[in-house]
Design an enzyme around this catalytic site. Structure first.
Site: not given
Ligand code: F6P
Length: 523
Positions: A200, A206, A261-262, A347, A378, A487
């Site tokens: 966005k 990253e 974003g999410r 978030e 397990h 950041k």
């Protein structure tokens, strides 16, 4: 408008009194009541929402519904759908519901449908190979570069619904760890690879770093700068930076400021979904989410699945002392669901201050984690059955599988139901090592089968649950200022690791920097 803090609401105080009673019943004591199913099992949008294994009495449920009333939940939902600036710290709307509404039904809807048409056009050209790479070969591999909300949703949906014979192989690169991009690129041929850079902001470290590495890889192997325009597309709100990177303007797709974003997989961020499932598959996902939007907007409180899930969560986190929540999909195809919900829920609602900046004064979102069943049985289910921590869990299962191994599916279902039963009832044994305490509240969500419609409905259900919890706590579910500090510090440490600035760190961090700097250059 001034709102009361959650703990000052009359219904909140009543709930606190009920929870303080030493006689408050356990899940096992509540379960025999046959009528629980009438109030606590809701069927909607091809999904059954079963809340009947919650530690919740009629009185608590009624009081939780009053709590929602005291927060004017209906009006607040309308504010969300009508595009009001519910993201108060950034002055933005959160109109993800407009991304899945039919044309003209909601604000900003027309531009959404225009963009959808462009995306569908791109998918068509890639599929019929009229869009080709720089040497004229058809595209076979899509590399989605993005992180967080610009990655988790599309990766989940592609993993969950990808048909056996998808026209493209889809790869996802999120981490700045160079191993991630290396592991992907080493399998690929630049002539037949398309990179989809999704950011966005087009400024996320990253994503920009991975996109630059992909661009260098393409240039080194092709020696042709014109290859970039043919092998890169972007999804962004920052057109200028995407163009500066080298992406052709007609290959840039919009994500608007009013999409968080999410909450963005329903937009152009979902391009890999369109490419792998086809535009019809994507439309099914949108239709399922839209059906859930309608349910959320119109169903009465006592039959409103996202609202009930939110209120029950509040009861567990704020009154019964639960501080962690496990997401347990009994479906291999949904193995990425815990990661996706981890971002969506934590978030959004991992916050300590209210809209007005004052202390929230109560606990907000719990730690969310999870893993796919039966594999988790397990491994970490031991801790769930006999550990010392309080937790809640969501079980997610499809009633019908999309394979023909009926007996596998019966075993899967038996295991899923037996786990929630064990967590509720526990087991008394004379040998304390064999005892299982039980009294853990869980939800079970059963999809008719896992497809675009049911997955769309399920994900929209969780989005609305998040919104409702945010409105009860009076926090902003749509910002994420907490991630900024790390950041900023990373930028400083990055310079120091390169020896480009004096080390002004705390002693622990300084020692770590010195340790890796000594190791640098050592084979
Ligand atoms: O760092 C958190 C975050 O801002 C998320 O909220 C977001 O989903 C992600 O980074 C990616 O942001 P962008 O799409 O701008 O690259």
């Amino acid at each position: 408008m001034t709102r009361l803090a959650a703990k000052d609401l009359p219904a909140w105080k009543q709930l606190a009194q009920i929870a303080a009673k030493s006689t408050y019943p356990s899940v096992a004591e509540l379960l025999p009541d046959e009528r629980r199913h009438e109030r606590l099992m809701l069927a909607t949008s091809d999904v059954l929402f079963d809340f009947s294994k919650q530690r919740i009495t009629e009185e608590v449920l009624d009081t939780l519904l009053q709590l929602a009333e005291q927060r004017n939940w209906r009006e607040r939902i309308e504010e969300l759908f009508n595009g009001e600036l519910v993201n108060t710290t950034e002055g933005r709307a959160a109109l993800h519901t407009a991304l899945r509404a039919p044309p003209n039904e909601q604000p900003s809807n027309q531009e959404v449908h225009r963009e959808l048409k462009r995306l569908s056009g791109l998918a068509e050209r890639l599929t019929d190979a009229s869009f080709r790479g720089y040497t004229g070969k058809a595209i076979t591999d899509i590399v989605h570069i993005g992180i967080g909300g610009s990655q988790l949703g599309p990766e989940l949906v592609v993993a969950a619904l990808k048909p056996a014979h998808s026209p493209f192989r889809c790869h996802f690169v999120a981490n700045v760890d160079g191993h991630a991009i290396d592991m992907t690129l080493c399998e690929l041929n630049p002539e037949t690879t398309l990179f989809v850079v999704v950011s966005k902001s087009f400024a996320t470290l990253e994503t920009v770093k991975n996109a630059q590495t992909a661009r260098s890889w393409m240039l080194e192997r092709t020696g042709a700068s014109q290859a970039i325009a043919l092998h890169f597309v972007a999804v962004t709100n920052n057109l200028a930076s995407a163009i500066e990177f080298g992406i052709a303007p007609h290959n840039c797709f919009a994500i608007w400021q009013w999409v968080g974003g999410r909450f963005s997989l329903w937009s152009a961020v979902g391009l890999p979904i369109i490419l792998c499932l086809g535009i019809d598959g994507f439309q099914d996902l949108l239709a399922g989410a839209h059906a859930m939007d309608n349910h959320f907007r119109t169903a009465p409180a006592e039959a409103n699945a996202p609202l009930l899930a939110a209120l029950i969560g509040i009861w567990n986190y704020n009154f019964l002392g639960v501080n962690n929540h496990a997401v347990l999909p009994y479906d291999e195809r949904l193995k990425l669901l815990p990661n996706y919900l981890q971002q969506l829920e934590t978030e959004s609602n991992g916050k300590s201050v209210r809209h007005d900046g004052s202390d929230v004064g109560v606990h907000t979102m719990a730690v969310l984690w999870g893993g796919v069943g039966t594999t988790g049985q397990h491994a970490f289910h031991q801790l769930l059955h006999q550990g010392t921590r309080a937790f809640t869990a969501d079980f997610i299962l499809a009633a019908r599988a999309n394979h023909e191994h009926d007996d596998h599916h019966r075993w899967l279902t038996a295991n899923c139901f037996s786990q929630s039963q064990a967590m509720a009832q526990g087991q008394h044994a004379d040998d304390p090592h064999q005892s299982v305490a039980g009294n853990h509240a869980t939800n079970t969500f059963v999809l008719d089968r896992l497809d675009g419609k049911t997955l769309g409905a399920l994900l929209a259900f969780y989005e609305h649950k998040v919104f409702c919890q945010g409105l009860i706590w009076d926090i902003n579910s749509f910002d994420q200022w907490g991630v900024e500090l790390g950041k900023r510090l990373a930028n400083v440490i990055y310079e120091q690791l390169g020896g480009r600035s004096a080390i002004l760190q705390d002693t622990s961090t300084r020692a770590l920097i010195q340790h890796v700097s000594t190791a640098e250059g050592t084979p």
